[in-house]
Structure formats: structure tokens, C-alpha cells
Design an enzyme around this catalytic site. Structure first.
Site, PDB file in Angstrom:
ATOM      1  CD  GLU A 130     -11.075  -8.678   3.872  1.00  0.00           C
ATOM      2  OE1 GLU A 130     -10.711  -8.862   5.090  1.00  0.00           O
ATOM      3  OE2 GLU A 130     -12.321  -7.482   4.455  1.00  0.00           O
TER       4      GLU A 130
HETATM    5  C1  LIG Z   1     -11.932  -2.092  -4.357  1.00  0.00           C
HETATM    6  C2  LIG Z   1     -11.935  -1.758  -3.159  1.00  0.00           C
HETATM    7  C3  LIG Z   1     -12.481  -2.470  -2.126  1.00  0.00           C
HETATM    8  C4  LIG Z   1     -13.087  -2.837  -0.118  1.00  0.00           C
HETATM    9  N1  LIG Z   1     -13.582  -2.921  -0.140  1.00  0.00           N
HETATM   10  C5  LIG Z   1     -13.874  -2.134   1.114  1.00  0.00           C
HETATM   11  C6  LIG Z   1     -14.572  -3.178   2.809  1.00  0.00           C
HETATM   12  O1  LIG Z   1     -15.754  -3.520   2.179  1.00  0.00           O
HETATM   13  N2  LIG Z   1     -14.481  -2.685   3.573  1.00  0.00           N
HETATM   14  C7  LIG Z   1     -13.449  -2.368   4.199  1.00  0.00           C
HETATM   15  O2  LIG Z   1     -13.179  -1.564   5.142  1.00  0.00           O
HETATM   16  N3  LIG Z   1     -12.439  -2.038   3.793  1.00  0.00           N
HETATM   17  C8  LIG Z   1     -12.369  -2.060   2.103  1.00  0.00           C
HETATM   18  N4  LIG Z   1     -11.263  -2.276   1.544  1.00  0.00           N
HETATM   19  C9  LIG Z   1     -10.165  -1.526   1.643  1.00  0.00           C
HETATM   20  C10 LIG Z   1      -8.791  -2.628   1.682  1.00  0.00           C
HETATM   21  O3  LIG Z   1      -9.635  -3.514   3.058  1.00  0.00           O
HETATM   22  C11 LIG Z   1      -7.463  -1.688   2.316  1.00  0.00           C
HETATM   23  O4  LIG Z   1      -7.314  -0.882   1.010  1.00  0.00           O
HETATM   24  C12 LIG Z   1      -6.376  -2.263   2.482  1.00  0.00           C
HETATM   25  O5  LIG Z   1      -6.586  -2.990   3.308  1.00  0.00           O
HETATM   26  C13 LIG Z   1      -5.504  -1.812   2.533  1.00  0.00           C
HETATM   27  O6  LIG Z   1      -5.495  -0.608   3.470  1.00  0.00           O
HETATM   28  P1  LIG Z   1      -4.722   0.355   2.552  1.00  0.00           P
HETATM   29  O7  LIG Z   1      -5.131   0.517   1.573  1.00  0.00           O
HETATM   30  O8  LIG Z   1      -4.929   1.701   3.503  1.00  0.00           O
HETATM   31  O9  LIG Z   1      -3.261   0.316   2.753  1.00  0.00           O
HETATM   32  P2  LIG Z   1      -2.070   0.640   3.194  1.00  0.00           P
HETATM   33  O10 LIG Z   1      -2.251   0.084   4.493  1.00  0.00           O
HETATM   34  O11 LIG Z   1      -1.172   1.949   3.292  1.00  0.00           O
HETATM   35  O12 LIG Z   1      -0.667  -0.094   2.998  1.00  0.00           O
HETATM   36  C14 LIG Z   1      -0.061   0.062   1.777  1.00  0.00           C
HETATM   37  C15 LIG Z   1       1.430  -1.139   1.576  1.00  0.00           C
HETATM   38  O13 LIG Z   1       1.567  -1.871   2.793  1.00  0.00           O
HETATM   39  C16 LIG Z   1       2.110  -2.271   2.875  1.00  0.00           C
HETATM   40  N5  LIG Z   1       1.988  -2.315   5.165  1.00  0.00           N
HETATM   41  C17 LIG Z   1       1.203  -1.420   5.881  1.00  0.00           C
HETATM   42  N6  LIG Z   1       1.314  -2.076   7.205  1.00  0.00           N
HETATM   43  C18 LIG Z   1       2.707  -2.802   7.006  1.00  0.00           C
HETATM   44  C19 LIG Z   1       2.740  -3.223   8.132  1.00  0.00           C
HETATM   45  N7  LIG Z   1       2.773  -3.226   9.144  1.00  0.00           N
HETATM   46  N8  LIG Z   1       3.749  -4.463   6.956  1.00  0.00           N
HETATM   47  C20 LIG Z   1       4.096  -5.002   6.109  1.00  0.00           C
HETATM   48  N9  LIG Z   1       3.287  -4.082   4.974  1.00  0.00           N
HETATM   49  C21 LIG Z   1       2.708  -3.173   5.338  1.00  0.00           C
HETATM   50  C22 LIG Z   1       0.552  -3.078   2.551  1.00  0.00           C
HETATM   51  O14 LIG Z   1       0.883  -3.981   2.656  1.00  0.00           O
HETATM   52  C23 LIG Z   1      -0.138  -1.646   1.572  1.00  0.00           C
HETATM   53  O15 LIG Z   1       0.928  -3.053   0.449  1.00  0.00           O
HETATM   54  C24 LIG Z   1     -11.597  -2.126  -0.101  1.00  0.00           C
HETATM   55  C25 LIG Z   1     -10.305  -1.447  -1.203  1.00  0.00           C
HETATM   56  C26 LIG Z   1     -10.639  -1.495  -2.607  1.00  0.00           C
HETATM   57  C27 LIG Z   1      -9.681  -0.603  -3.232  1.00  0.00           C
END
Ligand SMILES: Cc1cc2nc3c(=O)[nH]c(=O)nc-3n(C[C@H](O)[C@H](O)[C@H](O)COP(=O)(O)OP(=O)(O)OC[C@H]3O[C@@H](n4cnc5c(N)ncnc54)[C@H](O)[C@@H]3O)c2cc1C
Length: 596
Positions: free
Chosen positions: A441
Site C-alpha cells: 500500500e
Molecule cells: C504480499 C504483498 C501483497 C501485495 N498486494 C498488492 C495488491 O493487492 N495490489 C497491488 O497492486 N500491489 C500489491 N502489492 C505490491 C506493493 O504495493 C508494492 O510492493 C509496493 O507498493 C512497493 O513497490 P515495489 O515493491 O515495486 O518497490 P519499489 O517501488 O521498487 O521501491 C523499493 C524501495 O524504494 C523506495 N522508493 C521508491 N521510490 C521512492 C521515492 N520516490 N521516494 C522515496 N522512496 C522511494 C520504496 O519506499 C521502497 O522502500 C503487494 C506486495 C506484496 C509483497
């Protein structure tokens, strides 16, 4: 084996005495939920949590979800029947409009129940929570036909809802989204692309799944401004409402993950699936944000729920486990050692968790009440104030509560010593399950960014100014009350820290935004601490009033003690956060990337 007892007394005390929600009986649905009805509904929900959902929690973790060759997904044993009971009992639609089969009761009440369900079984509750979120988005942005077609079945638990944002290359930065939508002559769209990490994307709980999917319409502007929202049912629906053929969406795989193993996390492949636009073209984020904001509050609550159940088990263990003798003199001479609850460090750990839990619960219910006011009040001024509150506090509840809630599950595990590391005690499951709350989220860094870069400066800081006014008015109104002075004096100091930090960030945002953004996580914690400190002052005031009226139940008489622990041992952290905020960005940004 863990145990769980729903915090019924605490929830009722908050609703009845601290927030006095009967004052709002002019709002739709509130008159239908007077104190006796609330008590009956909450008692029934507590029973379901303790007797139906909690026993399935460890089973869900051990069995997890399994994907079969035919793309179907089996959820853990007992989940299907339990979910059926949630649907049949009207729990999913408790606060949804009566017109679509809901019960129209206050969201404040259904959110209170959400905590219990989530403490008992976070994985199972997620299927219901996401369904409620999808319903909220459809209610706000769906067409009349969409509302009538989807919502009643979703509220009945016959169909579930999902949110589809994430793609393999696109997590936080949704502007990079590739899933595409091609308009068809009949007005529908063909959706193609891959979504990952979709919670409940496939499951065997219900006959249909209603996916809310973000995609880019052919020719749409680049970036986030070209994203639209679509409703894509797993099985198409015939004109007479019966289920038709399978739509072009399938589950390519499920994730094997650290926690919430009973919740199926799916890769969904959309291959020309039929979807229908929700809201307006290229305004998908606006519509999806309804669901995302609900989910963000829900995630903060998930963290509280795990902190609560972990606390309960740790407190029970601390009263039974015999190790060492109390420093001030033996407490249980008849036993070979005293229970570890006699040791100051064990008490410090337990009180830290409890002082957070009770105030966090209040903060969530207070914010839920604002959610009701924002949607149901007849007074535009009151609606605006409530919207402001929601905007400001949602990232704090998601980010700060999940960070503290997770830390608390680790603290609770600590009380078990080495036994907490052993699977059979169940404590490590709380840690693993809660960890996700800091990530999904919008990872917590993004919540802090949202708070400082968007919510704080919006309308020239109107929302935070309203919070300052409310907290300082409370302090002034109670200035002559000696019993409250130990709470309001430290609160005043911390409020000053927050006001100073806010003024500094507002100045920086105007001239050097990076300087403000670099300290956004610290600001999120500072604001969260003041909000929790304010909650404690209100809790203690209400508790003293009841105690003075003759109610000596331990639930009330412990409130001033736990509150005092919060203001003496936790709230002073606001001054450390202010000092960090004053430091700025240079210390973070000077070192070259390659030197890391
Ligand atoms: C168990 C699970 C259930 C999920 N359920 C859903 C779902 O139902 N629907 C859905 O759509 N998604 C879902 N997700 C996805 C989840 O919302 C994303 O994993 C999350 O939004 C982060 O995206 P990412 O993993 O690609 O991390 P990235 O975007 O690659 O980020 C990596 C790190 O970099 C930081 N970061 C990135 N950009 C910035 C910035 N501009 N400024 C500061 N920090 C930054 C982030 O805070 C994070 O710590 C789920 C994930 C998991 C693991």
C-alpha cells in the site's frame, strides 16, 4: 498455540465514552446503532474472531495457498467456510449502503470489528477488506449499472474484490505502468498486461472475483496522467445476472512469502480480458485512490491488530514463565522463581506495546469517525474538516502505526526469550505477518513523502492547523484539571515540537523542498506521537470521569497508569525528532552513490 481475546471493553469505552458517538445520531446509520445494538454486534464479532477465525490462523500459515496446474488456487483448510460465514452474517457489508445490500451502519463500527478480525486472522480478513475497498471505489466512481451489477454480490461475500496496480517493473512509480486497454465498438475495453503481487487475485473462496485494474488506454498521455481504472470480472456476467464464461485473466503463479501465507499473492495475466471503464478516462488514480486510502487505513489497523494479539500472548506468558527473583524481594516464595512480569525490563517491553496499542486503537476509531463525517454529515464545513483530517492522518496511520506495530511484534516475541523464536509458540508468525504492513500500500517512505510533500502544504496547511487548534483547545479546556495535568503538560511540550517542525518544513517546502523531504519520516513519527499523546489525554479524561462515577473496573483504573507510561517514556521522543528534522538533507545527500 496462541490465544486471542477481542478487546471488547476497550472498543466500547472508546466508542461510548471517549468519542461519544451517540452525539452523531443525526448521521445516516448512527441512529440504527445505539449502544445496545453496538454491544450486541461487537460481541458477536468477538465470538467469530475468537472461535472461528483465530483457530484458522496457524493452519493458514502452515498450509498456505497452493496453485494448481489449471491456474486455480486453493486457500488453506477452513478458509472457504469461514469466509462464507462472514458473507452470510453481513459482516462484509456492515457499513455499506442499504440500497446495495449493506447494513448502512457506521464505518466507525465496522472498522472496530476489522481490528478484531485481523488480529484473529489477518490473511483471511484481507479477502474481506479488499472487497470492501473495491466496493468503496465502485460506489464513488462506478456507473449505476456497475454498482447494481457488482456490489450486492460483493457485499454478500459471493464475489470478492481486488486491486491491480503493481507490475514487474512498476511498483511505487505507477506512471511507468504498461498494461494497456483497447476500446471496443460496444464500449468495453480489452485489457492486456501482467500485474504482480495481487492479493486475492485467485482463490477458491468465491465463484467470481471482481478485479479493479489500472491500465493505459491506447494513445493516452504518458505517465500517471494517462492511467485509467477498469472493472474486470474473472467470470463474465450474463444479462440475466448469471455467471458466464471465463474472462481473459488467469493466475500465472503465486508468491511464496515471509508471512500472510493464507492470503494468495498472485501474478495475474490479462490477455485481452474484457473490462469496463470506472469513472473517467485518464482519471484512474482518482478512482483508485478511494480504494487505496481505505486500504492504507486498513494496513495501519492490521499492524495494530498484530501488535495487539502479540501483546496478549506476551502478557500471558510473562505472568506464567518463572525465571529469577524480583529485585525488590521475592514475589512468589512458594515457587522456584518469580514470574518474569516482576522484572522492570519485561514491564518496559509490555507497557511500550500496550501504551501504543490503546492509543493507536483510539486514533483509528477517531479517524474512522471522521470518515463517517466526511461521507455522511449534512454540514459542508464539517465534511471539509473531516476530509482534511483523513488526508493528513491516513499516511501517518499507515506509516507510523505499521512501523511501531511491527516493532511491537518483535518486542512481544522477545518476552518469550528463545521460545519466541520457535515456531510452535506462534510468536514468530505475528512478526512475519506484520512485516508486510510496512511495505505494501505504498512503502512507508512513500507515506512520509505523501505527508510532507502533499498533505502538509495542501490549502496552506489548513489540515494541520485544525489539528493544532483541536489539541491546544483540549489542553486549555482542561488546564484547571489537576488529574489531567501529568498528561496535558507533556502533550503541550510535544505539540510545541510539532508546531516548530511544521513551521520549519513549511518554510523549506517553499524554498528548498528537498530539505523538507529528507526529514519526512521523522516528521511522520513526530506527528504520530503527538496524535497518540492527544489520544491518551482524551482516554484518561474519559476514564477519570467514569471512575469518579463509581466504575472501578480494572480496564478503567489501569488507563491512567498506561497513559502515564506513554507520556513519560514515549512522548518525549518528539524532541529527538525535532532535532533530527532541524538537521536537513546535507548529511544524507552529500556522499556519492558509488560510495555506498
Ligand atoms: C504480499 C504483498 C501483497 C501485495 N498486494 C498488492 C495488491 O493487492 N495490489 C497491488 O497492486 N500491489 C500489491 N502489492 C505490491 C506493493 O504495493 C508494492 O510492493 C509496493 O507498493 C512497493 O513497490 P515495489 O515493491 O515495486 O518497490 P519499489 O517501488 O521498487 O521501491 C523499493 C524501495 O524504494 C523506495 N522508493 C521508491 N521510490 C521512492 C521515492 N520516490 N521516494 C522515496 N522512496 C522511494 C520504496 O519506499 C521502497 O522502500 C503487494 C506486495 C506484496 C509483497
Amino acid at each position: 498455540m496462541t490465544t486471542y481475546q477481542a478487546p471488547l471493553k476497550d472498543i466500547q469505552f472508546l466508542l461510548n465514552d471517549v468519542f461519544q458517538i451517540d452525539r452523531f445520531s443525526n448521521l445516516a446509520g448512527f441512529a440504527e446503532a445505539p449502544a445496545d445494538v453496538r454491544a450486541a454486534v461487537l460481541t458477536e464479532a468477538a465470538k467469530l474472531s475468537e472461535e472461528l477465525l483465530h483457530p484458522l490462523n496457524a493452519i493458514g500459515d502452515i498450509e498456505g495457498c497452493v496453485r494448481h496446474e489449471d491456474d486455480s488456487v486453493r486457500t488453506p483448510r477452513g478458509f472457504r467456510e469461514a469466509f462464507r460465514q462472514l458473507g452470510d452474517g453481513g459482516w462484509i457489508g456492515l457499513s455499506a449502503p442499504v440500497e446495495y445490500g449493506g447494513q448502512g451502519l457506521p464505518t466507525t463500527l465496522s472498522n472496530a470489528i476489522g481490528e478484531m478480525f485481523s488480529s484473529a486472522n489477518m490473511s483471511l480478513e484481507m479477502y474481506a477488506g479488499l472487497t470492501r475497498g473495491a466496493v468503496a471505489a465502485l460506489l464513488m466512481h462506478g456507473s449505476e449499472q456497475q454498482k447494481h451489477q457488482f456490489i450486492p454480490k460483493m457485499l454478500a461475500g459471493e464475489w470478492t474484490g481486488t486491486m491491480n496496480l503493481t507490475e514487474p517493473h512498476c511498483g511505487t512509480d505507477l506512471g511507468m505502468m504498461r498494461t494497456k486497454a483497447v476500446k471496443q465498438p460496444d464500449g468495453s475495453y480489452k485489457i492486456s498486461g501482467t500485474k504482480i503481487f495481487i492479493s486475492g487475485g485467485e482463490q477458491d473462496l468465491t465463484e467470481n472475483i471482481i478485479h479493479l485494474v489500472l491500465a493505459r488506454i491506447e494513445g493516452a498521455p504518458a505517465g500517471i496522467k494517462g492511467v485509467s481504472l477498469f472493472v474486470v470480472p474473472k467470470r463474465l456476467i450474463n444479462e440475466d445476472g448469471t455467471l458466464g464464461e471465463q474472462n481473459g485473466v488467469s493466475c500465472g503463479s503465486i508468491e511464496h512469502k515471509m508471512g500472510i501465507r493464507g492470503s494468495a499473492t498472485c501474478v495475474l495475466n490479462y490477455e485481452g480480458a474484457r473490462g469496463w471503464l470506472v469513472g473517467r478516462e485518464n482519471k484512474g488514480m482518482e478512482a483508485m485512490f478511494v480504494m487505496m486510502n481505505e486500504a492504507r487505513l486498513g494496513v495501519g489497523q492490521q499492524a495494530l491488530s498484530q501488535s495487539e494479539v502479540a501483546y496478549q500472548n506476551a502478557a500471558n506468558y510473562a505472568k506464567e514463565r518463572l525465571q529469577g527473583r524480583a529485585l525488590g524481594g521475592t514475589q512468589s516464595p512458594e515457587k522456584p522463581a518469580d514470574p518474569i512480569i516482576v522484572h522492570p525490563d519485561v514491564r518496559l517491553t509490555l507497557l511500550s506495546i500496550r501504551a501504543f496499542n490503546e492509543a493507536a486503537r483510539a486514533l483509528i476509531l477517531w479517524t474512522s469517525l471522521k470518515q463517517d463525517l466526511a461521507r455522511r454529515s449534512y454540514d459542508p464545513g464539517e465534511r471539509e474538516l473531516a476530509e482534511d483530517h483523513m488526508g493528513l492522518l491516513t499516511p501517518v496511520i499507515k506509516g507510523m502505526l505499521s512501523e511501531k506495530g511491527f516493532a511491537n511484534t518483535v518486542f512481544a516475541q522477545q518476552i518469550f526469550g528463545g521460545h519466541g523464536y520457535i515456531v510452535e509458540t506462534g510468536m514468530e508468525q505475528f512478526v512475519r505477518d506484520c512485516r508486510i504492513t510496512m511495505l505494501y500500500e505504498g512503502a512507508n517512505g512513500i507515506q512520509a513523502l505523501d505527508l510532507v510533500a502533499r498533505k502538509l502544504p495542501r490549502d496552506s496547511g489548513r489540515a494541520i492547523q485544525a489539528l493544532f487548534n483541536e489539541v491546544s483547545s483540549f489542553i486549555e479546556e482542561n488546564a484547571s484539571e489537576p488529574k489531567l495535568a501529568p498528561y496535558t503538560k507533556p502533550l503541550r511540550r510535544s505539540l510545541l515540537d510539532l508546531e516548530q517542525a511544521t513551521a520549519l518544513l513549511m518554510r523549506r517546502l517553499a524554498k528548498h523542498p528537498n530539505e523538507a523531504i529528507a526529514v519526512s519520516t521523522d516528521f511522520m513519527h513526530l506527528l504520530g506521537l503527538v496524535a497518540l499523546g492527544y489520544m491518551w489525554s482524551r482516554i484518561v479524561k474519559a476514564a477519570h470521569e467514569k471512575i469518579a462515577a463509581g466504575d472501578q473496573s480494572p480496564h478503567l483504573t489501569t488507563k491512567p497508569l498506561v497513559g502515564l507510561f506513554f507520556v513519560e517514556r514515549i512522548l518525549p521522543e518528539t524532541s529527538a525528532y525535532l532535532a533530527k528534522i532541524q538537521s536537513g538533507a546535507a548529511v544524507l545527500m552529500t556522499m556519492p552513490a558509488e560510495a555506498f
